[in-house]
Structures are given as structure tokens and as C-alpha cells.
Design a protein around this motif. Structure first.
Motif, PDB file in Angstrom:
ATOM      1  N   ALA A  87       0.800  -1.069   0.239  1.00 17.20           N
ATOM      2  CA  ALA A  87      -0.027   0.054  -0.077  1.00 17.20           C
ATOM      3  C   ALA A  87       0.780   1.186  -0.149  1.00 17.20           C
ATOM      4  CB  ALA A  87      -1.107  -0.057   1.143  1.00 17.20           C
ATOM      5  N   VAL A  88       2.187   1.211   0.731  1.00 19.44           N
ATOM      6  CA  VAL A  88       2.803   2.356   0.760  1.00 19.44           C
ATOM      7  C   VAL A  88       4.327   1.620   0.698  1.00 19.44           C
ATOM      8  CG1 VAL A  88       3.974   4.046   2.189  1.00 19.44           C
ATOM      9  CG2 VAL A  88       1.394   3.832   2.345  1.00 19.44           C
ATOM     10  N   PHE A  89       5.228   2.326  -0.072  1.00 20.68           N
ATOM     11  CA  PHE A  89       6.563   1.762  -0.122  1.00 20.68           C
ATOM     12  C   PHE A  89       7.450   3.020  -0.409  1.00 20.68           C
ATOM     13  CE2 PHE A  89      10.271   0.528  -2.608  1.00 20.68           C
ATOM     14  CZ  PHE A  89      10.529  -0.846  -2.105  1.00 20.68           C
ATOM     15  N   GLY A 104      14.529  10.523  -2.649  1.00 19.43           N
ATOM     16  CA  GLY A 104      13.884   9.313  -2.554  1.00 19.43           C
ATOM     17  C   GLY A 104      12.343   9.130  -3.373  1.00 19.43           C
ATOM     18  N   GLU A 105      11.862   8.010  -3.100  1.00 19.41           N
ATOM     19  CA  GLU A 105      10.843   7.409  -3.795  1.00 19.41           C
ATOM     20  C   GLU A 105       9.748   7.153  -2.999  1.00 19.41           C
ATOM     21  OE1 GLU A 105      10.576   7.565  -7.125  1.00 19.41           O
ATOM     22  OE2 GLU A 105       8.776   6.390  -7.402  1.00 19.41           O
ATOM     23  N   ILE A 106       8.582   7.718  -3.145  1.00 18.70           N
ATOM     24  CA  ILE A 106       7.269   7.355  -2.341  1.00 18.70           C
ATOM     25  C   ILE A 106       6.255   6.796  -3.149  1.00 18.70           C
ATOM     26  CG2 ILE A 106       5.512   8.202  -0.809  1.00 18.70           C
ATOM     27  CD1 ILE A 106       7.609  10.253   0.214  1.00 18.70           C
ATOM     28  N   ARG A 107       5.737   5.597  -3.087  1.00 17.86           N
ATOM     29  CA  ARG A 107       4.581   5.238  -3.914  1.00 17.86           C
ATOM     30  C   ARG A 107       3.599   4.711  -2.573  1.00 17.86           C
ATOM     31  NH1 ARG A 107       5.218   2.986  -9.221  1.00 17.86           N
ATOM     32  NH2 ARG A 107       7.470   3.733  -9.827  1.00 17.86           N
ATOM     33  N   VAL A 108       2.408   5.410  -3.148  1.00 18.74           N
ATOM     34  CA  VAL A 108       1.089   4.949  -2.272  1.00 18.74           C
ATOM     35  C   VAL A 108       0.081   4.744  -3.199  1.00 18.74           C
ATOM     36  CG1 VAL A 108      -0.520   6.233  -0.888  1.00 18.74           C
ATOM     37  CG2 VAL A 108       1.641   7.251  -0.885  1.00 18.74           C
ATOM     38  N   LEU A 109      -0.318   3.348  -2.688  1.00 23.33           N
ATOM     39  CA  LEU A 109      -1.373   2.634  -3.653  1.00 23.33           C
ATOM     40  C   LEU A 109      -0.853   2.592  -5.009  1.00 23.33           C
ATOM     41  CD1 LEU A 109      -4.573   4.240  -2.050  1.00 23.33           C
ATOM     42  CD2 LEU A 109      -3.591   1.929  -1.338  1.00 23.33           C
ATOM     43  N   GLY A 168       0.920   4.206  -6.792  1.00 19.89           N
ATOM     44  CA  GLY A 168       1.131   5.591  -7.588  1.00 19.89           C
ATOM     45  C   GLY A 168       2.047   6.559  -6.785  1.00 19.89           C
ATOM     46  N   ARG A 169       2.304   7.535  -7.514  1.00 26.88           N
ATOM     47  CA  ARG A 169       3.060   8.582  -6.716  1.00 26.88           C
ATOM     48  C   ARG A 169       2.051   9.440  -6.337  1.00 26.88           C
ATOM     49  NH1 ARG A 169       6.430   8.220 -11.117  1.00 26.88           N
ATOM     50  NH2 ARG A 169       8.043   7.181 -10.543  1.00 26.88           N
ATOM     51  N   PRO A 170       2.138  10.061  -5.000  1.00 24.39           N
ATOM     52  CA  PRO A 170       1.101  10.886  -4.637  1.00 24.39           C
ATOM     53  C   PRO A 170       1.001  12.081  -5.613  1.00 24.39           C
ATOM     54  CG  PRO A 170       2.725  10.504  -3.139  1.00 24.39           C
ATOM     55  CD  PRO A 170       3.215  10.030  -4.054  1.00 24.39           C
ATOM     56  N   GLY A 171      -0.410  12.484  -6.080  1.00 25.25           N
ATOM     57  CA  GLY A 171      -0.613  13.620  -6.947  1.00 25.25           C
ATOM     58  C   GLY A 171      -0.698  13.478  -8.377  1.00 25.25           C
ATOM     59  N   ASP A 172      -0.336  12.186  -8.843  1.00 21.55           N
ATOM     60  CA  ASP A 172      -0.107  11.976 -10.358  1.00 21.55           C
ATOM     61  C   ASP A 172      -1.722  11.799 -10.996  1.00 21.55           C
ATOM     62  OD1 ASP A 172      -0.987   9.307  -9.626  1.00 21.55           O
ATOM     63  OD2 ASP A 172       0.936   8.634 -10.010  1.00 21.55           O
ATOM     64  N   GLY A 173      -2.724  11.835 -10.225  1.00 20.37           N
ATOM     65  CA  GLY A 173      -3.923  11.895 -10.541  1.00 20.37           C
ATOM     66  C   GLY A 173      -4.531  10.596 -10.805  1.00 20.37           C
ATOM     67  N   LYS A 174      -3.746   9.528 -11.366  1.00 22.28           N
ATOM     68  CA  LYS A 174      -4.496   8.139 -11.584  1.00 22.28           C
ATOM     69  C   LYS A 174      -4.989   7.500 -10.410  1.00 22.28           C
ATOM     70  CE  LYS A 174      -0.451   7.826 -14.837  1.00 22.28           C
ATOM     71  NZ  LYS A 174       0.561   7.079 -14.770  1.00 22.28           N
ATOM     72  N   GLN A 191      14.269  -1.455  -8.590  1.00 21.42           N
ATOM     73  CA  GLN A 191      15.090  -0.199  -8.685  1.00 21.42           C
ATOM     74  C   GLN A 191      14.366   0.965  -9.035  1.00 21.42           C
ATOM     75  OE1 GLN A 191      18.562  -0.441  -9.107  1.00 21.42           O
ATOM     76  NE2 GLN A 191      18.462  -2.346  -8.128  1.00 21.42           N
ATOM     77  N   VAL A 192      14.401   1.803  -8.060  1.00 20.37           N
ATOM     78  CA  VAL A 192      13.540   2.925  -8.311  1.00 20.37           C
ATOM     79  C   VAL A 192      14.624   4.076  -8.275  1.00 20.37           C
ATOM     80  CG1 VAL A 192      11.824   4.514  -7.153  1.00 20.37           C
ATOM     81  CG2 VAL A 192      11.805   2.083  -6.699  1.00 20.37           C
ATOM     82  N   GLU A 193      14.619   4.705  -9.589  1.00 20.65           N
ATOM     83  CA  GLU A 193      15.543   5.939  -9.397  1.00 20.65           C
ATOM     84  C   GLU A 193      15.205   7.051  -8.632  1.00 20.65           C
ATOM     85  OE1 GLU A 193      12.740   8.235 -12.665  1.00 20.65           O
ATOM     86  OE2 GLU A 193      12.598   6.324 -11.766  1.00 20.65           O
ATOM     87  N   GLN A 194      16.149   7.745  -8.071  1.00 22.64           N
ATOM     88  CA  GLN A 194      16.006   8.764  -7.147  1.00 22.64           C
ATOM     89  C   GLN A 194      15.664  10.027  -7.806  1.00 22.64           C
ATOM     90  OE1 GLN A 194      19.118   9.401  -4.286  1.00 22.64           O
ATOM     91  NE2 GLN A 194      18.644   7.524  -3.298  1.00 22.64           N
ATOM     92  N   ARG A 195      14.665  10.659  -7.274  1.00 26.83           N
ATOM     93  CA  ARG A 195      14.232  11.977  -7.810  1.00 26.83           C
ATOM     94  C   ARG A 195      13.236  12.533  -6.868  1.00 26.83           C
ATOM     95  NH1 ARG A 195      10.019   9.964 -12.134  1.00 26.83           N
ATOM     96  NH2 ARG A 195      10.918   7.868 -12.133  1.00 26.83           N
ATOM     97  N   ARG A 196      13.004  13.759  -7.011  1.00 30.16           N
ATOM     98  CA  ARG A 196      12.274  14.667  -6.070  1.00 30.16           C
ATOM     99  C   ARG A 196      11.011  14.102  -6.157  1.00 30.16           C
ATOM    100  NH1 ARG A 196      14.492  19.609  -4.461  1.00 30.16           N
ATOM    101  NH2 ARG A 196      12.496  20.299  -3.941  1.00 30.16           N
ATOM    102  N   THR A 197      10.302  13.823  -5.026  1.00 26.29           N
ATOM    103  CA  THR A 197       8.852  13.326  -4.960  1.00 26.29           C
ATOM    104  C   THR A 197       8.108  14.508  -5.360  1.00 26.29           C
ATOM    105  OG1 THR A 197       9.566  11.931  -3.426  1.00 26.29           O
ATOM    106  CG2 THR A 197       7.201  12.163  -3.743  1.00 26.29           C
ATOM    107  N   ASN A 198       7.427  14.626  -6.423  1.00 24.18           N
ATOM    108  CA  ASN A 198       6.341  15.683  -6.793  1.00 24.18           C
ATOM    109  C   ASN A 198       4.953  15.342  -6.242  1.00 24.18           C
ATOM    110  OD1 ASN A 198       5.049  17.779  -7.662  1.00 24.18           O
ATOM    111  ND2 ASN A 198       5.416  17.452  -9.817  1.00 24.18           N
ATOM    112  N   CYS A 199       4.667  16.302  -5.146  1.00 21.41           N
ATOM    113  CA  CYS A 199       3.248  15.743  -4.485  1.00 21.41           C
ATOM    114  C   CYS A 199       2.273  16.295  -5.155  1.00 21.41           C
ATOM    115  CB  CYS A 199       3.485  16.031  -3.189  1.00 21.41           C
ATOM    116  SG  CYS A 199       4.884  15.116  -2.223  1.00 21.41           S
ATOM    117  N   GLY A 200       2.330  16.635  -6.192  1.00 21.22           N
ATOM    118  CA  GLY A 200       0.955  17.255  -6.964  1.00 21.22           C
ATOM    119  C   GLY A 200       1.399  17.737  -8.195  1.00 21.22           C
ATOM    120  N   THR A 201       0.361  17.867  -9.044  1.00 28.62           N
ATOM    121  CA  THR A 201       0.427  18.378 -10.462  1.00 28.62           C
ATOM    122  C   THR A 201      -0.155  19.639 -10.711  1.00 28.62           C
ATOM    123  OG1 THR A 201      -1.111  17.223 -11.537  1.00 28.62           O
ATOM    124  CG2 THR A 201       0.942  15.881 -11.179  1.00 28.62           C
TER     125      THR A 201
END
Ligand SMILES: Nc1ncnc2c1ncn2[C@@H]1O[C@H](COP(=O)(O)OP(=O)(O)OP(=O)(O)O)[C@@H](O)[C@H]1O
Length: 688
Positions: A6-8, A61-66, A68-74, A264-274
Motif C-alpha cells: 500500500a505504501v512503499f 527518494g521515492e514514495i509510492r502510495v497505492l 502511484g506517486r502522490p498527486g499523479d491523478g491516476k 530499482q527505483v530511480e531517485q528523484r524529487r517526489t512531486n506531491c501534486g501536479t
């Protein structure tokens, strides 16, 4: 992996100032399980949860919630798939218990019937206070339970709760835990929960022990207890902490390894909204927001009183206190011609005896009779020295001195206009000294005395049968555009500035305070996690404040032109629109101030600090033409200066929008409003 967790979280780093609060943090929460996040106070639990829900931006770092990335709308996140209960209750004090739960239900687009049904169940289970009790009147524990009900109302797929059981009695805590076990079992809900009662997590699926921004271990409580042969989780935590201090890494599986092996998750800024999400507006959520803002407004009686009474008080104070006739200014009189004028009558004081000549009598008393005016309070002094001392001591604001034989020399002065005898010229003069340390009083006296002398001279010369024009200055000044206004020119000069400044700064203060309160209550962030967009929040505030701005402008115009009956030449509706547009510009400025300010104090400092410079440069205290060149240019770029001039052109000249000098007042307001609006939205997007 997406289906499993659910959260990674992988290698997440969060830095506040120079302090790394999360250091390459890794964590995984399996779907349909309860994850107890434990750790000492200040180790970064709340920061981690905020990063997961997207109210805090992480550096790395990378955050995945359910999945997807928070805020990607999907993934409907932010939105109804997640229920977030922050550490602070994050609800409006003006809400009733029922309002709070209904607000979030509506934000999650649930029907009122469904909200009611679930609300009744939660009300019973959590033993909530009566429906209509205001949250500001609820105890801390009661507010926490209402907050929990608002989190559970939509049965989210993932529950993220920051210390939901703190301050609750053991029976209630057990009820809540039972409910969590029940929903993970029956509805496959995933739960992340932080708590200071470590033993509460004994039966959860996984516990994560955090220390100083890192995860020391992440496993099932049973396995941890067995591995460390400990009786309690507290003991496990103690051992882990000691191991950590001794730089011995735990042999229990640390997620770091797990995560590195699985993905393998690439490091990137976690964008919490679009941007896309931020600019959408959903009708139902919007209605819930408007309802919330309206309740916050009308249930705050003190706030309503100030917002609605300030325009009246401010313009009323200005119109009642400024520009009125100055009264009872003490003026010293030294009449060396006649000591006592008490029995004076003007009859027979000017007797013509020839076409060109006139006999004068008792002219000093006659002049002093003209000085009988509400503005002047006569105080007689025996000598000029005494009167001078009176000015020095602050007893009088000026001196009128009439010489011995004043009447004689005054008559001589008129006998031959070409008289070059300096003694005659000198002794026929009424000598006046004015204390100009108070410029307004000094100038008012000066103006009044000149006026009184002219009246006196005109009356005397008319009695003598002389042609007045001969004795008047060959200068005639007529005024354009003043109409028959009975009000002081000073009021007329200042009025446009006062009206526009009041509305501009009321708009700014109102907006900045409301938005900062919303943000500080945590309602803003909590609503965003629930799926509300920044655009919806901003627009919903804007609409209510726009309505307030209309009412305030009506109040200002009503007081000025109806109650105080100031005469105007131009269009009332155009003046109304101009003042209103400056109110809107002030709102945009207030929005900007709220974005750059961390709290109310800072916003107040910014607003108060800029209040005087903006006013001084806006040309309503002193004309812009009197400023040095650089300041003049700056002044003309500010939102108020041109608008004030534009108002003056409508007010006193009757100009309309076909004049560029009127149009520019509207245009500059629009340009600044757009500028402040866009800048604020940009800064919000940068901050998140
Ligand atoms: N906005 C902020 N700016 C600067 N430092 C912050 C900010 N928020 C949190 N911190 C700091 O980050 C550290 C972690 O705070 P956090 O609230 O995440 O701890 P916590 O584990 O949730 O503590 P508690 O159990 O007491 O709630 C603390 O030292 C805190 O002072």
C-alpha cells in the motif's frame, strides 16, 4: 510490487534547515495490514507521514502510495482512497461535530444519506459529543475522536493516522483498535498508525521502529519479541536503540535490503501534486468548501462585527474628524489705540466727506469686531512683549497688534494711494505673528485673518463709496470642477485616497488572516490530502470575500455620499467599481502576504510595515508632484496612486472610462491583481 504494498518508501531524505529529519528512510506497508510506526518523540514519524500524504516535499527518494506517486491523478490520491488523520485535529472550531464529519464526507463526494448512515455508526462507536456542539467547545479528546470519525467516514483503502489514540481512555483505545482490526480483515484496509503507547502495537501485522530519521527494524511484533527474547515491545525497542548506538546494525531484515532487491527505483524529487490537479474545480467539493467558509464566517460574530463595522468606522472617523472648522484658537490682541472696545458700534466709523476722501473713527475696534469668529478666541495682552511670552509658553497661537493712532494712519493710507511715507505705511499696518509650529492651525488662522481683513476693508470702503476694485489685488482666481461643494477642500483632496486605501487594506488584512488561519488549523492541508485542489480552496475563499468586499464598498459609498452627503460630479457606479476593484487588488495582495508569511505575526508585520510607505507614496497625503523623481516613478507604479487619481477625476471632474486618466486606475488594479495572484500560486506550488 505495486499490488503488494500500500505504501512503499525508498531512500527518502527530508531536511529542515540544516537538520536531516529523515535519512535515507525506507519502509513498506503491505496491503490489508496494520503497520505500527514507533519511535521516540522527534524521531521523524510525523514528518514521514506528511511526506507520504504529500503535505511535505522530500528532498530525495521515492514514495509510492497505492501503486502511484502522490498527486499523479491516476490513483485518486490525494483523494478518497486515503484517510489521513493528522496529529493536530485540523478541523475548524466553528464546525459542529456533525458539520466536521459531513464536510469531509462531501469532500469525498459521498451522498448526504450515506454520510448520515455512517456518521450515526461512528457517532455511536466513538461516543462522539452531541451533534450540534461546536468543536471549539469540545475537549481535546473529543476533538480527536471527531477527527478520527472524519478520517473513517469514507472507508478509505489506506488509513494514515498520527497518534489517533493519544489522550483517550483505555476502553476507547481498545474500541478503536478493534475497529481497525475489523476493517483490515473485512475490507482489506491498509493502516499506518503512530502511537506513543508502544504495547498497543503488539497485535499489529508489522511494527517499524524509528530512531533519528532511520528505520531500525521492520517486522512482525511476534518475530521481534522472539528474536530478542523480550517480554515487551518496549524492551525490543531499547535493545534496538542500544545496538544502534553501538553502531551494530540489527540482524532482523531491514527494509533497505528488501527494497533494493525488489525494485530499482530511480531517485528523484517526489512531486506531491501536479499543475493539472491544482487547476481543476469539482462542483461538489467546491460547494462543501463554500459551506465551510460560510460557516466559519457567520459563526464568528466578533469577526463579522469587525469586518462589517470597520468600513463605517473608518470612513466615519475620517469624515467627522478631518476638514472641519478649527475652533477656539487663542490669539493674543494688543490694541494700542483703544484699550476697551466693549461698547463699540460700527455706526459712524467711516464717513465720506468728499468724492475721494473718507473720515475714519475707531478703526482698530472695528477691525477687531471682524475677528469675532468661532475660530478665534481673543485674549488681550497689555504689551507686545507679554504676548510674545504668551506664544513662547504655548498660551496663544498668534498675535494681532494694532498701533497707537492706527485709525489716523489707516485714513492717511487711503487718502493718497501713492503715499510713500514709510511711517504711514508702517503704522497703518495691522501686524500679525503666527506660531507655525502647528502648520495646519497656523495656516487656518492666516487664511481666516486675511479673509476677515478683506471683509473689513470691503465694508469700510463701501461705506466710503469707493470703488472696491481699485483696492483689490489685480488677481482673480476662479475654480474649475469644485461645484458648490460646501465641504473643505482638504476633505475633497483626501477622500479618494481614504476610500481606496480603506478598501485595499481591508481586503488585504481579511484575506491574509483568513487564509493563514485556515492553513494553521491544518484544514487546508487535510482538505488537500482529501482531494481538494489549491484552486478550489483559493476560489472558495475568493468568492466569499468578494461578497464581503461588495458589502464593504457599499458601506463606504453610502456613508460618504448619502450620510455625509459629499457632492460628486461623476458616475457613482464608476466610483463604486473603482473602490471595489481596489478591494479585490487588496485581496490578491493579502493572498500573496499569506503565502510568504509563516504565521499571523509575520503577516501583520508585513501588512503594517508596508501600510505607511504605500500610503505616503499614493499621493493622498502629499501630491506625487512634490516627490523626487525616482519616488514619483515608483509611486505611479503602485496599485493605489493611479487609482486614487482616477477616482478624483471621476469624483470631481465627472470623467468616464473614455478618459485614459480614469481607465488607467482600473487597469493598474487588474494588472496588480493578476500579478499577486499568479505569484502566489507559483509560490504555493514551489512550497509544497
Ligand atoms: N516545519 C519544521 N521545521 C523545522 N523543523 C521541523 C519541522 N517539523 C518538524 N521539525 C523537526 O523535525 C524533527 C521530527 O519531527 P516530527 O514531528 O516528525 O517528530 P515525531 O517523531 O512525529 O515526534 P512526536 O512523536 O513528538 O510527534 C523534530 O526535531 C522537529 O523539531
Amino acid at each position: 510490487m505495486d499490488d503488494k504494498y500500500a505504501v512503499f518508501i525508498k531512500d527518502v531524505t527530508k531536511i529542515y534547515g540544516k537538520q536531516a529529519v529523515l535519512k535515507k528512510m525506507c519502509m513498506s506497508v503491505e496491503r490489508g495490514t496494520i503497520y505500527g510506526l514507533l519511535g521516540a518523540s522527534g524521531c521523524g514519524k510525523t514528518t514521514l507521514l506528511k511526506s507520504v500524504v504529500g503535505t511535505t516535499k522530500v528532498e530525495k527518494g521515492e514514495i509510492r502510495v497505492l501503486g502511484g506517486r502522490p498527486g499523479d491523478g491516476k490513483y485518486a490520491f490525494p483523494g478518497p482512497k486515503v484517510g489521513y488523520m493528522p496529529q493536530d485535529t485540523a478541523l475548524c472550531g466553528e464546525f459542529t461535530v456533525r458539520d466536521a464529519v459531513f464536510y469531509f464526507g462531501r469532500i469525498f463526494r459521498m451522498t448526504d444519506d450515506l454520510i448520515l448512515e455512517r456518521y450515526n455508526n461512528l457517532h455511536q462507536m466513538l461516543e462522539l459529543p452531541p451533534h450540534d456542539r461546536y468543536l471549539r467547545n469540545c475537549s481535546g479528546g473529543e476533538q480527536r475522536r471527531v477527527s478520527l470519525a472524519a478520517t473513517l467516514i469514507h472507508k478509505p483503502e489506506l488509513l494514515i493516522m498520527d497518534e489517533p489514540t493519544v489522550g483517550l481512555d483505555p476502553v476507547m483505545r481498545e474500541k478503536i483498535w478493534n475497529h481497525l482490526y475489523e476493517i483490515t480483515r473485512s475490507e482489506k484496509t491498509s493502516v499506518i498508525i503512530t502511537t506513543h503507547y508502544v504495547e498497543e502495537c503488539r497485535n499489529v501485522d508489522t511494527v517499524g521502529f524509528m530512531r533519528k530519521g532511520r528505520l531500525l527494524a521492520e517486522e512482525s511484533p511476534k518475530l521481534l519479541l522472539d528474536t530478542y527474547r523480550a517480554e515487551t515491545l518496549e524492551q525490543v525497542f531499547l535493545i534496538l536503540a542500544q545496538n544502534d548506538v553501538n553502531l551494530k546494525r540489527s540482524s532482523i531484515s531491514v527494509l533497505e535490503n528488501n527494497a533494493q532487491n525488489t525494485i530499482q527505483v530511480e531517485q528523484r524529487r517526489t512531486n506531491c501534486g501536479t499543475w493539472k490537479r491544482r487547476f481543476t474545480v469539482d462542483k461538489r467539493r467546491f460547494r462543501a468548501l463554500i459551506d465551510k467558509n460560510w460557516k466559519q464566517f457567520y459563526r464568528n460574530i466578533t469577526g463579522i462585527f469587525f469586518l462589517l463595522s470597520f468600513p463605517v468606522m473608518e470612513i466615519g472617523a475620517f469624515l467627522s474628524s478631518v476638514g472641519g472648522d478649527v475652533r477656539n484658537i487663542p490669539v493674543g490682541i494688543i490694541n494700542n489705540e483703544i484699550r476697551d472696545c466693549s461698547n463699540f458700534t460700527s455706526n459712524g466709523t467711516a464717513i465720506p466727506y468728499d468724492y475721494f476722501y473718507c473720515h475714519f473713527h475707531n478703526m482698530s475696534c472695528r477691525f477687531l469686531s471682524y475677528v469675532d469668529d468661532p475660530m478665534i478666541q481673543k485674549m488681550y495682552y497689555p504689551t507686545l512683549e507679554d504676548a510674545m511670552l504668551g506664544v513662547k509658553n504655548g498660551e496663544i497661537a498668534g498675535i494681532i497688534h494694532l498701533s497707537q493712532n492706527f485709525t489716523y494712519f489707516f485714513e492717511k493710507r487711503f487718502e493718497d494711494l501713492r503715499n510713500e511715507n514709510s511711517e504711514i505705511l508702517d503704522l497703518s499696518q495691522i501686524k500679525i505673528w503666527l506660531d507655525m509650529s502647528n502648520y495646519q492651525i497656523g495656516s487656518s488662522l492666516k487664511y481666516k485673518l486675511v479673509q476677515k481683513y478683506n471683509d473689513f476693508q470691503d465694508a469700510v470702503l463701501t461705506e466710503c463709496g469707493f470703488d472696491l476694485k481699485l483696492y483689490h489685488e489685480p488677481l482673480r482666481i476662479d475654480n474649475f470642477y469644485v461645484g458648490s461643494n460646501k465641504h473643505e477642500p482638504f476633505i475633497i483632496f483626501m477622500l479618494p485616497g481614504i476610500l481606496i486605501t480603506i478598501q485595499f487594506f481591508l481586503g488585504a488584512v481579511m484575506t491574509s488572516q483568513i487564509i493563514i488561519t485556515d492553513r494553521h488549523d491544518g484544514v487546508w492541508d487535510r482538505s488537500i490530502v482529501a482531494g481538494v485542489t489549491s484552486m478550489e480552496i483559493t476560489l472558495s475563499h475568493f468568492i466569499l470575500q468578494l461578497a464581503l468586499c461588495v458589502i464593504q464598498t457599499i458601506e463606504l459609498m453610502f456613508c460618504t455620499f448619502v450620510l455625509y452627503q459629499l457632492e460628486y460630479i461623476g458616475s457613482l457606479s464608476l466610483m463604486f467599481l473603482l473602490v471595489f476593484s481596489q478591494g479585490v487588488c487588496g485581496m490578491a495582495y493579502g493572498f500573496f502576504v499569506s503565502v510568504i508569511s509563516t504565521d499571523h505575526t509575520m503577516a501583520n508585520v508585513v501588512l503594517t510595515g508596508l501600510y505607511l510607505p504605500v500610503n505616503l507614496l499614493s499621493g493622498w497625503m502629499w501630491p506625487v508632484e512634490g516627490m523626487v523623481y525616482g519616488l514619483r516613478v515608483l509611486a505611479r507604479c503602485l496599485p493605489l496612486t493611479v487609482a486614487i487619481e482616477s477616482f478624483r477625476n471621476i469624483f470631481k471632474k465627472g470623467w468616464d472610462l473614455s478618459y485614459i486618466q480614469v481607465l488607467d486606475g482600473f487597469l493598474i488594479g487588474i494588472v496588480w491583481t493578476i500579478f499577486f495572484g499568479l505569484l502566489s500560486v507559483y509560490l504555493i506550488s514551489k512550497k509544497r
